[in-house]
Design a protein around this motif. Sequence first.
Motif, PDB file in Angstrom:
ATOM      1  N   LYS A 172      -7.386   8.316 -38.356  1.00  0.00           N
ATOM      2  CA  LYS A 172      -8.712   7.956 -37.850  1.00  0.00           C
ATOM      3  C   LYS A 172      -8.800   6.469 -37.551  1.00  0.00           C
ATOM      4  O   LYS A 172      -9.372   6.067 -36.515  1.00  0.00           O
ATOM      5  CB  LYS A 172      -9.772   8.354 -38.887  1.00  0.00           C
ATOM      6  N   ILE A 173      -8.256   5.659 -38.425  1.00  0.00           N
ATOM      7  CA  ILE A 173      -8.270   4.210 -38.198  1.00  0.00           C
ATOM      8  C   ILE A 173      -7.494   3.860 -36.939  1.00  0.00           C
ATOM      9  O   ILE A 173      -7.933   3.044 -36.116  1.00  0.00           O
ATOM     10  CB  ILE A 173      -7.681   3.475 -39.422  1.00  0.00           C
ATOM     11  N   LEU A 174      -6.330   4.486 -36.748  1.00  0.00           N
ATOM     12  CA  LEU A 174      -5.536   4.236 -35.546  1.00  0.00           C
ATOM     13  C   LEU A 174      -6.276   4.702 -34.298  1.00  0.00           C
ATOM     14  O   LEU A 174      -6.226   4.037 -33.246  1.00  0.00           O
ATOM     15  CB  LEU A 174      -4.182   4.939 -35.652  1.00  0.00           C
ATOM     16  N   ASN A 175      -6.973   5.830 -34.408  1.00  0.00           N
ATOM     17  CA  ASN A 175      -7.736   6.330 -33.264  1.00  0.00           C
ATOM     18  C   ASN A 175      -8.840   5.352 -32.864  1.00  0.00           C
ATOM     19  O   ASN A 175      -9.091   5.125 -31.677  1.00  0.00           O
ATOM     20  CB  ASN A 175      -8.357   7.684 -33.588  1.00  0.00           C
ATOM     21  N   ILE A 176      -9.494   4.775 -33.872  1.00  0.00           N
ATOM     22  CA  ILE A 176     -10.557   3.812 -33.591  1.00  0.00           C
ATOM     23  C   ILE A 176     -10.001   2.562 -32.928  1.00  0.00           C
ATOM     24  O   ILE A 176     -10.606   1.997 -32.007  1.00  0.00           O
ATOM     25  CB  ILE A 176     -11.293   3.436 -34.895  1.00  0.00           C
ATOM     26  N   LEU A 177      -8.820   2.153 -33.372  1.00  0.00           N
ATOM     27  CA  LEU A 177      -8.238   0.910 -32.861  1.00  0.00           C
ATOM     28  C   LEU A 177      -7.676   1.035 -31.455  1.00  0.00           C
ATOM     29  O   LEU A 177      -7.760   0.109 -30.659  1.00  0.00           O
ATOM     30  CB  LEU A 177      -7.135   0.421 -33.817  1.00  0.00           C
ATOM     31  N   HIS A 178      -7.069   2.180 -31.143  1.00  0.00           N
ATOM     32  CA  HIS A 178      -6.443   2.271 -29.819  1.00  0.00           C
ATOM     33  C   HIS A 178      -6.592   3.628 -29.155  1.00  0.00           C
ATOM     34  O   HIS A 178      -5.791   4.008 -28.310  1.00  0.00           O
ATOM     35  CB  HIS A 178      -4.959   1.911 -29.906  1.00  0.00           C
ATOM     36  N   GLY A 179      -7.629   4.397 -29.532  1.00  0.00           N
ATOM     37  CA  GLY A 179      -7.849   5.664 -28.838  1.00  0.00           C
ATOM     38  C   GLY A 179      -7.150   6.809 -29.524  1.00  0.00           C
ATOM     39  O   GLY A 179      -6.416   6.654 -30.498  1.00  0.00           O
ATOM     40  N   ASP A 180      -7.375   7.983 -28.979  1.00  0.00           N
ATOM     41  CA  ASP A 180      -6.869   9.215 -29.570  1.00  0.00           C
ATOM     42  C   ASP A 180      -5.360   9.287 -29.481  1.00  0.00           C
ATOM     43  O   ASP A 180      -4.788   9.103 -28.417  1.00  0.00           O
ATOM     44  CB  ASP A 180      -7.486  10.412 -28.856  1.00  0.00           C
ATOM     45  N   LEU A 181      -4.697   9.546 -30.627  1.00  0.00           N
ATOM     46  CA  LEU A 181      -3.245   9.668 -30.641  1.00  0.00           C
ATOM     47  C   LEU A 181      -2.791  11.096 -30.390  1.00  0.00           C
ATOM     48  O   LEU A 181      -1.619  11.351 -30.176  1.00  0.00           O
ATOM     49  CB  LEU A 181      -2.690   9.225 -32.015  1.00  0.00           C
ATOM     50  N   THR A 182      -3.725  12.033 -30.464  1.00  0.00           N
ATOM     51  CA  THR A 182      -3.326  13.429 -30.349  1.00  0.00           C
ATOM     52  C   THR A 182      -3.455  13.937 -28.939  1.00  0.00           C
ATOM     53  O   THR A 182      -4.225  13.414 -28.142  1.00  0.00           O
ATOM     54  CB  THR A 182      -4.189  14.309 -31.268  1.00  0.00           C
ATOM     55  N   THR A 183      -2.681  14.929 -28.632  1.00  0.00           N
ATOM     56  CA  THR A 183      -2.772  15.621 -27.357  1.00  0.00           C
ATOM     57  C   THR A 183      -3.245  17.027 -27.644  1.00  0.00           C
ATOM     58  O   THR A 183      -2.610  17.751 -28.386  1.00  0.00           O
ATOM     59  CB  THR A 183      -1.387  15.663 -26.658  1.00  0.00           C
ATOM     60  N   GLN A 184      -4.384  17.389 -27.074  1.00  0.00           N
ATOM     61  CA  GLN A 184      -4.967  18.683 -27.380  1.00  0.00           C
ATOM     62  C   GLN A 184      -4.017  19.804 -27.008  1.00  0.00           C
ATOM     63  O   GLN A 184      -3.462  19.838 -25.918  1.00  0.00           O
ATOM     64  CB  GLN A 184      -6.291  18.860 -26.594  1.00  0.00           C
TER      65      GLN A 184
ATOM     66  N   SER B 122      -5.093  11.637 -42.915  1.00  0.00           N
ATOM     67  CA  SER B 122      -6.252  11.794 -42.035  1.00  0.00           C
ATOM     68  C   SER B 122      -6.980  10.481 -41.846  1.00  0.00           C
ATOM     69  O   SER B 122      -7.397  10.136 -40.723  1.00  0.00           O
ATOM     70  CB  SER B 122      -7.200  12.847 -42.620  1.00  0.00           C
ATOM     71  N   GLY B 123      -7.132   9.716 -42.934  1.00  0.00           N
ATOM     72  CA  GLY B 123      -7.794   8.420 -42.848  1.00  0.00           C
ATOM     73  C   GLY B 123      -7.032   7.427 -41.997  1.00  0.00           C
ATOM     74  O   GLY B 123      -7.624   6.693 -41.191  1.00  0.00           O
ATOM     75  N   VAL B 124      -5.709   7.384 -42.154  1.00  0.00           N
ATOM     76  CA  VAL B 124      -4.887   6.469 -41.349  1.00  0.00           C
ATOM     77  C   VAL B 124      -4.974   6.836 -39.871  1.00  0.00           C
ATOM     78  O   VAL B 124      -5.121   5.959 -39.007  1.00  0.00           O
ATOM     79  CB  VAL B 124      -3.417   6.501 -41.831  1.00  0.00           C
TER      80      VAL B 124
ATOM     81  N   ILE C 298      -1.888   2.830 -53.923  1.00  0.00           N
ATOM     82  CA  ILE C 298      -2.911   1.879 -53.495  1.00  0.00           C
ATOM     83  C   ILE C 298      -3.641   2.331 -52.237  1.00  0.00           C
ATOM     84  O   ILE C 298      -4.649   1.733 -51.838  1.00  0.00           O
ATOM     85  CB  ILE C 298      -2.260   0.488 -53.277  1.00  0.00           C
ATOM     86  N   LEU C 299      -3.155   3.402 -51.587  1.00  0.00           N
ATOM     87  CA  LEU C 299      -3.796   3.902 -50.364  1.00  0.00           C
ATOM     88  C   LEU C 299      -4.929   4.892 -50.643  1.00  0.00           C
ATOM     89  O   LEU C 299      -5.469   5.483 -49.704  1.00  0.00           O
ATOM     90  CB  LEU C 299      -2.749   4.568 -49.461  1.00  0.00           C
ATOM     91  N   ILE C 300      -5.309   5.063 -51.898  1.00  0.00           N
ATOM     92  CA  ILE C 300      -6.396   5.985 -52.231  1.00  0.00           C
ATOM     93  C   ILE C 300      -7.690   5.650 -51.480  1.00  0.00           C
ATOM     94  O   ILE C 300      -8.390   6.571 -51.015  1.00  0.00           O
ATOM     95  CB  ILE C 300      -6.636   6.013 -53.757  1.00  0.00           C
ATOM     96  N   PRO C 301      -8.068   4.363 -51.323  1.00  0.00           N
ATOM     97  CA  PRO C 301      -9.284   4.079 -50.540  1.00  0.00           C
ATOM     98  C   PRO C 301      -9.223   4.636 -49.123  1.00  0.00           C
ATOM     99  O   PRO C 301     -10.251   5.050 -48.574  1.00  0.00           O
ATOM    100  CB  PRO C 301      -9.348   2.547 -50.538  1.00  0.00           C
ATOM    101  N   VAL C 302      -8.032   4.656 -48.519  1.00  0.00           N
ATOM    102  CA  VAL C 302      -7.890   5.256 -47.192  1.00  0.00           C
ATOM    103  C   VAL C 302      -8.115   6.760 -47.286  1.00  0.00           C
ATOM    104  O   VAL C 302      -8.666   7.381 -46.372  1.00  0.00           O
ATOM    105  CB  VAL C 302      -6.494   4.951 -46.605  1.00  0.00           C
ATOM    106  N   GLY C 303      -7.696   7.346 -48.405  1.00  0.00           N
ATOM    107  CA  GLY C 303      -7.943   8.769 -48.621  1.00  0.00           C
ATOM    108  C   GLY C 303      -9.425   9.076 -48.709  1.00  0.00           C
ATOM    109  O   GLY C 303      -9.869  10.163 -48.312  1.00  0.00           O
ATOM    110  N   LEU C 304     -10.210   8.128 -49.226  1.00  0.00           N
ATOM    111  CA  LEU C 304     -11.664   8.313 -49.281  1.00  0.00           C
ATOM    112  C   LEU C 304     -12.241   8.419 -47.869  1.00  0.00           C
ATOM    113  O   LEU C 304     -13.156   9.215 -47.623  1.00  0.00           O
ATOM    114  CB  LEU C 304     -12.308   7.153 -50.038  1.00  0.00           C
TER     115      LEU C 304
END
Length: 560
Positions: free
Chosen positions: A340-352, A336-338, A280-286
Amino acid sequence: MKNNYILLFILLLLNIVSRIPLTPHGRDTVDSAFIWSLANSISISGVISWALHPLSFLGLYPLSYPSGSPIFLSFTSQVTGVSIENTILVYGFILGILGMLGSYIMALKIKDHYLFAFLTSFAFSTAPIFIELTSWSASTRNLFLALFPLFLWAVFWFNKKRTYLNKPILLIIIFGSTLMTSHRISFLITIILLSFTLAKIVWYIKDKPRILYYTNKLSENVRFLILILLFILMFAFQFSGIGFYSGIWNDYQSGALSQGSGLFSLFLNLSTNYIGQIGILIPVGLIGFLILLRKTKKDSNDIFIICLLMLSASILALGIYMAPFLLPIISLLIASGVCKILNILHGDLTTQGQTAGCIDCMSRINKKFPVVLLFICFLASISFSGFMMERHLNAPLGDTGDKTYMTHEPYVGLFLKEQGTRAFLSNDDLISKRIYASTGVPYLDVGINALINSWIQKDELEVQHISLNELSINSDYFLKFKKDHQIEKDFSWIYSHEIQNDASKQILKKYGVNSIVINNKILDEIVGADFVTYHSIFAKSITRSGSRVYDNNKESIYNY
């Protein structure tokens, strides 16, 4: 790092729990029962009867089948002393864990980030089709699905390095060869090779101003739209009806939500089919797909994935094969979609420049909503996979009333075995395969079974190449026999005539058939199977003239 291992361990437990059997026997639909019987034949005879040629192990030679799973199941059963059926159960657990770990390390080759790898592994290992095929099933697609992420991991590794390394090349050869022995779906590896070649060409010319003079002047939005149009064009090829594409949409003219040959109905049925297999997570894959296309600085693996998806778009209507083939890639896009959604909600989760543990990332979240949303997505995905498993497990098989699993070992098979039946016939293909797999009592059949039971002699076989005009999407081999075998004619005759016919009696005697099993629920029906149509005239004539020695209302046995 420790918290990342904890999450991975939880995912491991989830994969184990999801495969604990809730039925007395595993799923033994036609494919699964067929592989079970092949493994049994190796254990009983001590030889691989269909190994007429080296190509037989890959299923590319007439009267053969990809032999990886049957050989492994038989070998393991003989070494451990565990029955083939229970070996299949353990085999599913092993493949489930292997697929989970393989998809995890595959994702790390795309992005060195543990949250991304965890999400990819979750999406892959909890997909309905992966759980279903690795839950007490002998269908050889399970071996392909479990090993395919490891093959892609080696490809990503090889593609990412500027200098070609021996290790990834060796791994590509090992995993590729193993995949070829698993299932004919491995033919789709050709798409991987074509995509890799195309990606290398694009990677080579992308910085050549003379070659890409005009495209370099285009804005990112225009390039994005061009890529979208290319994908639409590749997808539209499937409606051409030319050669390979003739009848490719037939299976999607009826579905759970729509009926008809209109574009909307076809696309809706195609979508529900992919969601039912991948999750059911295919839309997130889009969303992940659009992020990939809009990415400004694409690396070599990004270009490879885009090329792979673009070529795959031209054969998406082959959902039964393309869904498992694309599952690892779509899992990457879902992750990747998940993210991105988390990044939009609370900022970048990654550390360069370094990896960040997902638990450490969550500790920096000021709001609980993203965590709750992520938990809801996980719960919805797992629940949907469970629903699909339950739906397929208990769905009746046609009009027979049978389920996709045996509620008990067939009593008719046990009776046949106890009375020393040499071989039997039946008007139900699934019952025949279940009896043969669970008891070893052979049923009259063409194909590999005829070879295994010596109804076709090896020295009688002469093959020739198939012409290009004869090849189609349904072609299993590149070779064919120069002439039809007598058993194929006899097989077709006996199922389309009354059993009292003198010719029918001679056929029974010729192949040592002394029992016939009738499924009384489909006595009046004409049922089509792989190689034959079971006409009602055959079954009804047996009930009128045969000597009935067993009856349990559903099935009857007649001796001849």
